[in-house]
Design an enzyme around this catalytic site. Structure first.
Site, PDB file in Angstrom:
ATOM      1  N   ASP A  70      -6.826  -5.697   1.960  1.00  0.00           N
ATOM      2  CA  ASP A  70      -5.380  -5.578   1.786  1.00  0.00           C
ATOM      3  C   ASP A  70      -4.934  -6.020   0.400  1.00  0.00           C
ATOM      4  OD1 ASP A  70      -5.987  -8.219   2.373  1.00  0.00           O
ATOM      5  OD2 ASP A  70      -4.390  -8.490   3.842  1.00  0.00           O
ATOM      6  N   CYS A  71      -5.671  -6.946  -0.222  1.00  0.00           N
ATOM      7  CA  CYS A  71      -5.332  -7.364  -1.586  1.00  0.00           C
ATOM      8  C   CYS A  71      -5.568  -6.216  -2.572  1.00  0.00           C
ATOM      9  CB  CYS A  71      -6.156  -8.576  -1.996  1.00  0.00           C
ATOM     10  SG  CYS A  71      -5.922 -10.010  -0.922  1.00  0.00           S
TER      11      CYS A  71
END
Length: 756
Positions: free
Chosen positions: A485-486
């Protein structure tokens, strides 16, 4: 109105007045090698908060206390410094907002002042109460001098976070008192120089004894106390390094474990095998008397391996793990453990530790394994070695100073993560191309440009690391661990800005493609996406969970939050580069959204693993569905998700979910009432799903606007984040990024609404 002004110094009753000889600057004192003063650290009532500075060295955060008046003048405090320390910023009141977009502008006016020189936003990332003890114990056993201002502010923070009723500490700052939290933080206070007879220590010690004493602590606490020499190694359940010699095809081989547990058990197994202990001191001898109910000399250490207080036993050991431990203790170790094999295993774990240090430039994954690796290097390489000096230097980046005192962050920061959300906040408000915010956004883009990871780690397969070329980490490039997700949120932010007229193209197409190539490696066989790497073993591995205080820790899991982030990043990418890996991306998104539907709970919500809890994950899941055109009006899954959120809207228009939901798996209201962060999450999900009742959404928007301060900020409320089901962690920038995102989305969707 401005933020409530904190005192420049703090005092508390019955101060500790021990004195030591520490007059040097921090950089001189902490850079010392193996000099171990017989005197304990000097402790004061408090430090002068106006003398603290946070240095942003290209995304490396370190705090410095300026004892010299001339240095104070030469290095003035920034708005960010003051904000982090809880000091008044003395900012003027802004014009009262006439509509949600005005509120966004006011929020950005404040938030812009917190942007750090390298272009990102930093903040406290605290909450867990077992992190700081690991750092302090590693200092103590490696004879690292502790400056008086560190010792003082550690004391202040731990005193501030003690349970006001019983004086103990929990697993995290909102948690109930536990043996784990109490024994480690009591020990920490003693190591930094607080006297055993201080009233707060007497109270904490009484609570610890009521809970059964240190013998009732979980595995990780027993490890740290054995390393310190306060316990005997016989009390620690076995962590043999021989596990690391298992062939990769073995179903329970350590390379299959979740990255955090394997990086913690790696140095833990080395030190357990060596049975290394610190040099005995008077403080250690005293702790042997203070932490136990029984006389230290009479304690049956081996007989207390599995002793644990019920408050700490969140994930009881399975019969399988107990059986394995029995075999290791009674058969393998005394009769079958060949010395040559042990040496081979210790050498291999030592090499893996070195690879972790090298691949992160000694920043390491997180403070738990960083502190343990530090001790390994001290025990193995000697006190003056390069590895010890590097660990001593880099471990400073986990520390954070605030008005309450000094704490330890959960990583070396949240830099890339929060910066990506800040950029998207401006986009959602339709302000990306506004010249007022361009300098701020340009600095953020330049930051993400510098922080993109350009190469995979050396010996990637040998050290069992996931592909990372083109990715972004949660914190910074030094730490270097890509997270699905980063990568996704940073990539979306880069694309948004670089496709906005007037912004430079700092990251070329090939670097964008590198990020996509890495993202496409994260999907598991279920269709969902995990965090650091796809799951490498089944959930059955939890039967070997030895941590006791955490759940879902042994292997990776698929998460609605991570899955949605990847889906939305791939969808945005395909709009601008429609031909690149077109079929693979389409298939990936289809499988991912199908998994999102499967993961929906019977009540209509989704369970969140990285923030609290159903509100957070449901926001992301509804965004996933909307990305393929499924919304409230045409999708049963979307409708059920919206109905779940609406069912929990409070009378004042907000949402309020407690961390207890993460522990129990059921929605639990927070006793303090509506929270702006959770209200924002719910509203974002509803708007993504095109929920038709505008008045319900408007009511929540009004609550957010009403909570905004005249200077544009929002005040801190309850804790927001979580990991491993049972431990909460702070994301204080969420009260800016998600509130402004919700306001901006509403302003774009309902342009004529004023909500005042």
């Amino acid at each position: 109105m401005t933020r409530k002004k904190s005192n420049a110094t703090r005092a508390e009753p019955a101060p500790v007045t021990e004195k030591g000889s520490t007059k040097k600057r921090f950089s001189d004192v902490h850079g010392a090698s193996n000099i171990h003063s017989a005197k304990r650290p000097r402790i004061e009532d408090g430090t002068e908060l106006s003398r603290w500075r946070m240095r942003d060295d290209e995304s490396r955060h370190t705090w410095h206390y300026l004892e010299d008046d001339e240095a104070v003048k030469e290095w003035p405090q920034t708005h960010a410094d003051k904000y982090f320390l809880g000091l008044s910023l003395d900012l003027p009141d802004l014009p009262p907002p006439k509509n949600p977009l005005d509120a966004v502008r006011n929020g950005l006016t404040f938030f812009e002042k917190l942007q750090l020189p390298s272009g990102h936003w930093g903040c406290e990332y605290g909450g867990p109460m077992f992190l700081l003890p690991g750092i302090v114990i590693s200092w103590y056993v490696t004879k690292t001098p502790i400056p008086w201002y560190y010792a003082t502010e550690i004391k202040n923070y731990l005193f501030a976070r003690a349970n006001p009723e019983d004086g103990g500490w929990g697993l995290h700052i909102e948690g109930d008192t536990s043996v784990f939290g109490t024994v480690l933080n009591y020990t920490t206070l003693r190591l930094v120089g607080v006297e055993a007879e201080h009233p707060k220590m007497v109270k904490a010690r009484a609570t610890l004894h009521k809970l059964g004493g240190a013998t009732h602590a979980p595995h990780w606490a027993k490890f740290w106390l054995s390393l310190l020499g306060v316990m005997d190694w016989d009390i620690v359940n076995p962590v043999p390094p021989e596990f690391w010699l298992m062939p990769d095809w073995v179903p329970l081989a350590p390379w299959r474990w979740w990255i955090h547990i394997r990086q913690v058990f790696l140095p833990m197994s080395y030190l357990w095998s060596k049975r290394w202990q610190a040099e005995e001191t008077e403080t250690i001898r005293s702790l042997r008397k203070e932490l136990f109910v029984d006389d230290w000399a009479t304690i049956d250490w081996a007989g207390n391996r599995n002793t644990i207080h019920p408050n700490d036993n969140y994930h009881p050991k399975s019969w399988l793990l107990n059986s394995v431990n029995w075999l290791l203790v009674n058969i393998w170790t005394p009769y079958l453990r060949p010395k040559a094999l042990v040496t081979m295993a210790e050498n291999w774990t030592s090499e893996l530790i070195d690879m972790e240090d090298k691949n992160t430039d000694y920043a390491d994954l997180a403070p738990v394994n960083a502190a343990m690796n530090f001790v390994v290097c001290y025990a193995r390489d000697g006190p003056d070695s390069h590895s010890v000096r590097k660990h001593r230097e880099r471990n400073e980046e986990f520390l954070w100073v605030k008005g309450e005192g000094l704490l330890c962050n959960g990583t070396n920061g949240v830099q890339c993560w929060d910066t990506a959300f800040a950029i998207q906040t401006v986009m959602d408000a339709g302000l990306t191309d506004h010249p007022r915010w361009r300098p701020m956004l340009l600095k953020a883009l330049e930051y993400l440009d510098k922080q993109q990871i350009r190469e995979n780690v050396e010996d990637q397969s040998k050290c069992y690391r996931q592909q990372r070329k083109g990715a972004w980490a949660f914190s910074n490039k030094d730490q270097g661990y890509a997270v699905s997700d980063c990568v996704s949120e940073a990539l979306k932010s880069v694309i948004i800005l670089q496709k906005t007229p007037g912004f430079p193209k700092l990251i070329d197409d090939q670097r964008i493609f590198d990020a996509i190539d890495t993202l496409l490696t994260y999907q598991s066989s279920s269709g969902g996406c995990a965090s650091y790497e796809p799951p490498r073993a089944g959930t059955w591995m939890e039967t070997l969970n030895a941590a006791e205080v955490f759940g879902r820790i042994m292997v990776e899991y698929d998460y609605p939050e991570c899955t949605t982030a990847v889906v939305t990043a791939l969808s945005l990418f395909s709009k601008h580069w429609p031909t690149y890996r077109q079929k693979e991306i389409k298939a990936f998104v289809g499988r991912a959204v199908s998994w999102i539907k499967i993961a929906q709970k019977p009540h209509g919500g989704w369970y969140g693993s990285w923030a609290i809890c159903f509100t957070y994950a449901t926001m992301f899941a509804l965004e996933s569905l909307s990305s393929i055109g499924e919304t409230y009006g045409n999708s049963e899954h979307s409708k059920r998700g919206c109905d779940f959120l609406i069912a929990h809207q409070r009378e004042d228009g907000g949402w309020s979910e407690s961390y207890k939901a993460c522990e129990t798996g059921e929605y639990v209201e927070h006793p303090s009432g509506s929270q702006v962060v959770m209200t924002s999450w719910a509203l974002i999900g509803l708007m993504k799903a095109k929920y038709p009742d505008k008045e319900r959404i408007k009511k929540g928007i009004k609550l957010i606007m009403d909570r905004q301060q005249p200077n544009g900020e929002w005040l801190q409320e309850a804790i927001e984040g979580v990991f491993n089901k049972s431990c909460m962690i702070s994301y204080p920038n969420y009260k800016f990024t998600f509130t402004m995102k919700a306001l901006g989305m509403f302003a774009q969707k309902y342009q004529d609404e004023t909500v005042i």
